[in-house]
Design an enzyme around this catalytic site. Sequence first.
Site, PDB file in Angstrom:
ATOM      1  N   CYS A  95       0.839  -1.136   0.020  1.00 22.61           N
ATOM      2  CA  CYS A  95      -0.055   0.028  -0.152  1.00 22.61           C
ATOM      3  C   CYS A  95       0.985   1.422  -0.009  1.00 22.61           C
ATOM      4  O   CYS A  95       1.618   1.387   1.038  1.00 22.61           O
ATOM      5  CB  CYS A  95      -1.018  -0.151   1.368  1.00 22.61           C
ATOM      6  SG  CYS A  95      -1.943   1.298   1.179  1.00 22.61           S
ATOM      7  N   CYS A 245      -3.270   7.011  -4.785  1.00 26.10           N
ATOM      8  CA  CYS A 245      -3.136   5.424  -4.897  1.00 26.10           C
ATOM      9  C   CYS A 245      -1.559   5.162  -5.399  1.00 26.10           C
ATOM     10  O   CYS A 245      -1.239   5.083  -6.552  1.00 26.10           O
ATOM     11  CB  CYS A 245      -3.880   4.776  -5.799  1.00 26.10           C
ATOM     12  SG  CYS A 245      -3.874   2.913  -5.163  1.00 26.10           S
TER      13      CYS A 245
HETATM   14  O1  PYC Z   1      -1.855   3.523  -2.007  1.00 28.87           O
HETATM   15  O2  PYC Z   1      -1.287   1.753  -2.824  1.00 28.87           O
HETATM   16  C1  PYC Z   1      -2.023   2.512  -2.285  1.00 28.87           C
HETATM   17  C2  PYC Z   1      -3.520   1.995  -2.034  1.00 28.87           C
HETATM   18  C3  PYC Z   1      -4.013   0.804  -2.094  1.00 28.87           C
HETATM   19  C4  PYC Z   1      -5.145   1.009  -1.207  1.00 28.87           C
HETATM   20  C5  PYC Z   1      -5.410   2.029  -0.845  1.00 28.87           C
HETATM   21  N1  PYC Z   1      -4.212   2.950  -1.206  1.00 28.87           N
END
Ligand code: PYC
Length: 321
Positions: A95, A245
């Site tokens: 994550c 993300c």
């Molecule tokens: O930042 O990789 C990320 C992530 C995955 C799910 C929520 N954030």
Amino acid sequence: MTDASHFPGSIRVIDSHTEGEPTRVVVDGWPPLAGATMQEMRADFLARHDRLRTAVVCEPRGHDAIVGALLTPAVSADAVAGVVFFNNVGALGMCGHGLIGVVRTLAHLGRIGTGTVKIDTPVGQVGAELHVSGQVTIRNVTSWLHARDVRVDVPGLGEVIGDVAYGGNWFFLTHLDDVALDLVNLLALNDITLRIRSALAAQGITGGDGEEIDHIELYGPLDGTDLGARNFVMCPGGAYDRSPCGTGTSAKLAAMYARGDLAVGEQFVQQSVTGGTFTAWLSQDGNDLIPHIRGRAFITGDSTLLFDAADPFVGGFTAAH
Ligand code: PYC
């Protein structure tokens, strides 16, 4: 043993957000995980600690958007810690926003200072640098484009074409004309991405080794830059990523590189639907592509979670499955 009737007396958590997306780092009170590798610890986490997982991140103590991060002992000699990331429906491989939150949390606890650290995860060792500015740059696991221009028939939408790529989790990356990546459009964005995910599963479209594609990323142009994008990422538990993300940005970089749209070292700006921004680039290690993601996290709380055996909601609840 952790089950519905056996909760620890208390658990200390540090809450933060990374470009808007919450991370809850468990720093004390969780029973030790069994296993000599991070994969074994993750398996033990899933097998024996599920009620504690939902108790810590789901309502009423948390909510569906929180990503939990359980600190474990490091499994490699050069790492400062291990971490198992989890959410309202299970465990994540890696994550990116969460790792940035973990680094800020370790600094908040006085366990690290500025400079670089290594951290073990179930999908491999990752690196991070805490800058004097407070920003964090993570060095993610090797990422790659798995399948290009994959066609999926989505009920209510028709044929959708996208790339399947890995960035520490599996992603389907697609651009849809006429779908505004804007929070006022949130209900439609949730609906569209959940439909795409169901259609991928129904049509047997997977990542490598048959792994489920559990993250869906819609991307579109970012005003003012050619090497940038705005995105909306649907996470496995039905909550969207408030941050850009980290693992999704990694998958996107790998897909762009494979398409000849991004060179190693070129900086790419990834903005989320909330306006949070990561700066990202690729380096190369032999044939492996290594994504680097820079962003900010802020500590929002340092709390003790309590578990009352008489509480009918002691184990938490979620509508997600
Ligand atoms: O930042 O990789 C990320 C992530 C995955 C799910 C929520 N954030």
